[in-house]
Design a protein around this motif. Structure first.
Motif, PDB file in Angstrom:
ATOM      1  N   GLN A 585       0.839  -1.210   0.000  1.00 48.42           N
ATOM      2  CA  GLN A 585       0.000   0.000   0.000  1.00 48.42           C
ATOM      3  C   GLN A 585       0.870   1.254   0.000  1.00 48.42           C
ATOM      4  OE1 GLN A 585      -2.690   0.273   3.308  1.00 48.42           O
ATOM      5  NE2 GLN A 585      -3.561   2.227   2.641  1.00 48.42           N
ATOM      6  N   LEU A 599      -6.409   6.681  -4.217  1.00 49.63           N
ATOM      7  CA  LEU A 599      -6.296   5.251  -3.888  1.00 49.63           C
ATOM      8  C   LEU A 599      -7.233   4.896  -2.741  1.00 49.63           C
ATOM      9  CD1 LEU A 599      -4.896   2.454  -4.097  1.00 49.63           C
ATOM     10  CD2 LEU A 599      -3.212   3.315  -2.432  1.00 49.63           C
ATOM     11  N   TRP A 601      -7.839   1.522  -0.435  1.00 53.41           N
ATOM     12  CA  TRP A 601      -7.211   0.221  -0.125  1.00 53.41           C
ATOM     13  C   TRP A 601      -8.036  -0.472   0.960  1.00 53.41           C
ATOM     14  CZ3 TRP A 601      -2.586  -1.617  -2.355  1.00 53.41           C
ATOM     15  CH2 TRP A 601      -2.096  -2.814  -1.808  1.00 53.41           C
ATOM     16  N   CYS A 603      -8.717  -4.227   3.119  1.00 51.02           N
ATOM     17  CA  CYS A 603      -8.234  -5.566   3.493  1.00 51.02           C
ATOM     18  C   CYS A 603      -9.288  -6.225   4.380  1.00 51.02           C
ATOM     19  CB  CYS A 603      -6.907  -5.488   4.245  1.00 51.02           C
ATOM     20  SG  CYS A 603      -5.564  -4.778   3.267  1.00 51.02           S
ATOM     21  N   ILE A 641      -8.246  -1.036  -4.577  1.00 49.21           N
ATOM     22  CA  ILE A 641      -7.587  -2.346  -4.429  1.00 49.21           C
ATOM     23  C   ILE A 641      -8.173  -3.018  -3.190  1.00 49.21           C
ATOM     24  CG2 ILE A 641      -5.415  -3.557  -4.064  1.00 49.21           C
ATOM     25  CD1 ILE A 641      -4.001  -1.293  -5.517  1.00 49.21           C
TER      26      ILE A 641
END
Length: 713
Positions: A585, A599, A601, A603, A641
């Motif tokens: 990242q 961006l 990100w 998880c 992502i």
């Protein structure tokens, strides 16, 4: 055990009663055989009343008494089984003839007239010594005891099953039939005709009890095919047959006594066929049925062919009744094994062999009988012709049948060795080896189901071969295979031998794979040392001696790439996925610092998941290439992502909201190809496609160990 003891005591009491009845018969101390115009003396007891007057070889042509007159002995067989006579009329005539000879034995003495004109006075003793009772008397009781105790033993341990009750009744019928047979077949010359008629009725009633119970057994075992009403109907039919033997309401074709037995045999064949069809898909039931078919149809079928059928056709019997009963008693041993389901997994090996042996002997008998009766050839020559004919015709057919059917479903290890060895050598770790081992077992045995169980110490059979448990090489778990050949058969000893051989091959393949991996690991370490000590030192010198900062940055980038390559070569190092994602990242954020792209990100579920070095490097480069493609071709304003992981798999998505700008006709470049290649190396798959107004790259891959599993290891 108390039931077995009580049943044994009752049977012994009945045997003692039979001995008491037998010794109360008159005794001459002679063994007689019908021959020509009279009775040939074949043996004389040394302590018998005729010891000083008759010798073996004398021919008695008539008996004479002042009160009874003269009785010619021609055509009278002393030990004849009356029921071999085809009609009720012949049976009644035999009873009348028996009574005539019995009347002479009741006299204090009578005269025996020989063919040479001699007249000898014989004085029968009132009782027969126990030692003089013939061997068939004791053999019949032995056979009856075997059948009775077998049925009693099975029922005593399985009293709750209708099949065992029917088996017990069948054994009782067999015992009572042999009990009555022993009395009138062991007579010396004649027996009281009233007693003979009563024993004959009793014998046939017991025989119908035995056969009716066996027929009921085939209807109830291993699956109940009918309700209780047909069982009662069988009892009523048996009673009607017994009453018909006594009242003579109607006669039967061919033979008044044995034709009903033939009908019962064919009814048993139909019931067995019904059971076989109903047991489709249940190998345990079919294995039990095989025992029953072997015992019932081979023993009773052979008895029909060599005893009952010749009697119905008024031909000479091929064996004595004693031999026939001895052969029939094997039926009970086979049925006991079938009902108790004892060692069923040994059956496959010789099931076809037993039937082929039976049909081979039957073929010789049938051809021999046809040659004798149809062509009129002498028996000795006919036997040679039949053996030659069967050898030329039957045995080739039998060999074809054996190779076609007996071997079906039996796999050969050599057929699977290439797949087994090749797959094991290509295995990538213990998990992959377990997967390949499971796949090989499925391809060989085609089980209905495969389950993971605690690893057995060695391959073993469970539930008489319904399941087979197999250890998995390199694992603390085992596999349990349920029913072989998609439920068509049980597992057997041959399967165990094959799996043991496969395990031996697997151990050797594992040793070879371990040696190969050890060699590869040692070579990687050598390469790592050379790269670190030589190439790494040279790149570090370039960094330190760079003429400007731009050249120094290039040297540092090359040094980082070298360190990553060295890191990827070390297969013993594992890193946490969460740490890798944090690092990646930061790297992506640094790349987006100079472009107007936001961006996001995410998880999910990644704590505790670890990666090997090669997995980490491949994932990093896939993310790096996906971001590069998005920036170069799509110029997105937003890049998302998402990484989602559990203990078994990782799913990665890279989404952008820009449209990929690729010139018309231009093929995908090396970047996408390299990403897919890396995904395949990870054991996963990668898909890249337009989605809405943007573009998405999706990666799915399996994971190895979690951190906790690493610690356990």
């Amino acid at each position: 055990m108390s039931l077995i003891a009580a049943g044994s005591a009752l049977a012994l009491a009945l045997v003692v009663l039979a001995v008491l009845l037998a010794v109360r018969q008159p005794w001459l101390g002679l063994q007689l055989r019908m021959e020509g115009p009279g009775l040939r003396v074949t043996a004389v007891a040394q302590s018998g009343p005729a010891a000083q007057q008759l010798v073996p070889g004398d021919l008695i042509v008539a008996l004479e008494d002042p009160a009874l007159g003269r009785l010619h002995a021609a055509g009278f067989e002393p030990a004849l089984e009356p029921h071999v006579l085809a009609s009720y009329q012949a049976y009644d005539a035999r009873l009348q003839r028996e009574g005539e000879f019995w009347a002479y034995l009741q006299q204090p003495h009578f005269t025996a007239l020989l063919d040479n004109g001699s007249a000898l006075s014989l004085a029968p003793r009132a009782e027969t010594p126990v030692r003089a009772l013939p061997a068939p008397f004791w053999l019949f009781h032995l056979f009856g005891m075997v059948a009775w105790l077998t049925g009693l033993g099975v029922w005593a341990f399985r009293r709750g099953q209708p099949a065992t009750r029917l088996f017990l009744l069948s054994g009782l019928g067999f015992f009572l039939a042999t009990w009555s047979n022993s009395l009138y077949l062991s007579r010396e010359l004649a027996i009281d005709p009233a007693l003979l008629a009563a024993l004959g009725q009793f014998n046939h009633g017991a025989l119908y009890l035995m056969l009716g119970s066996l027929l009921g057994l085939l209807l109830y075992f291993p699956r109940r095919l009918v309700r209780r009403a047909p069982a009662y109907i069988l009892c009523v039919l048996g009673l009607v047959l017994v009453l018909n033997d006594h009242q003579r309401w109607w006669g039967w074709p061919l033979h008044d006594f044995y034709f009903p037995i033939l009908l019962m045999y064919f009814a048993g064949v139909l019931a067995a066929s019904w059971q076989w069809r109903a047991a489709r898909g249940r190998p345990l039931d079919r294995a039990a049925l095989r025992w029953m078919f072997l015992s019932v149809f081979i023993s009773t079928g052979m008895s029909l062919m060599v005893y009952f059928v010749p009697a119905m056709l008024q031909r000479q019997l091929l064996i004595s009744q004693t031999a026939m009963v001895g052969f029939a008693v094997t039926l009970y041993l086979g049925l006991a094994l079938g009902i108790l389901r004892y060692r069923l997994f040994d059956l496959e090996r010789w099931w076809f062999g037993a039937w082929l042996w039976f049909f081979g002997g039957l073929a010789v008998l049938l051809v021999d009988a046809a040659v004798v009766f149809v062509f009129g050839i002498q028996p000795v020559a006919a036997l040679g012709v039949s053996v030659i004919a069967v050898g030329w015709v039957y045995f080739p057919v039998r060999q074809w049948f054996w190779s076609t059917f007996a071997a079906s479903g039996q796999e050969q290890l050599e057929d699977h060795l290439p797949t087994l060895v090749g797959g094991l050598l290509a295995a990538n770790g213990s998990a992959d080896m377990a997967h390949r081992w499971c796949r090989v077992l499925k391809n060989i045995f085609h089980p209905l189901d495969v389950r993971w169980v605690a690893a057995p110490s060695a391959p073993c059979l469970v539930e008489q071969g319904a399941r087979m448990q197999v250890p998995v090489p390199g694992s603390d778990q085992g596999l349990e295979l349920v029913y072989s050949q998609r439920g068509a058969r049980l597992f057997g000893r041959r399967d165990l031998d094959m799996v043991r051989a496969m395990l031996t091959v697997t151990e050797q393949a594992e040793k070879a794979r371990t040696a190969r991996e050890a060699g590869a690991r040692e070579e990687r370490r050598r390469i790592m040392r050379d790269l670190h000590d030589d190439v790494g030192a040279r790149l570090l010198s370039l960094v330190l001696g760079a003429p400007d900062e731009k050249q120094a940055d290039r040297a540092r980038a090359a040094l980082r790439a070298l360190r990553e390559s060295i890191f990827a070569l070390d297969d013993e190092v594992r890193v946490e996925l969460l740490d890798c994602l944090d690092q990646w990242q930061l790297e992506v954020e640094q790349r987006l610092h100079s472009v107007p792209t936001v961006l996001e990100w995410h998880c999910e579920g990644v704590p505790g998941v670890s990666l090997c070095a090669r997995q980490a490097i491949n994932l990093k480069r896939i993310i790096h290439e996906a971001v590069s493609n998005a920036l170069h071709h799509a110029h997105p304003s937003r890049l998302v992502i998402t990484a989602t992981a559990d203990q078994h798999s990782l799913r990665l998505r890279v989404n952008n909201d820009g449209a990929e700008r690729r010139p018309a006709g231009q093929l995908p470049g090396r970047g996408l190809h390299n990403m897919r290649t890396r995904a395949m190396e990870l054991g996963g798959s990668l898909h890249a496609e337009a989605q809405g107004d943007g573009y998405q790259v999706r990666l799915s891959m399996p994971l190895g160990q979690t951190r906790e599993q690493d610690d356990d290891a």
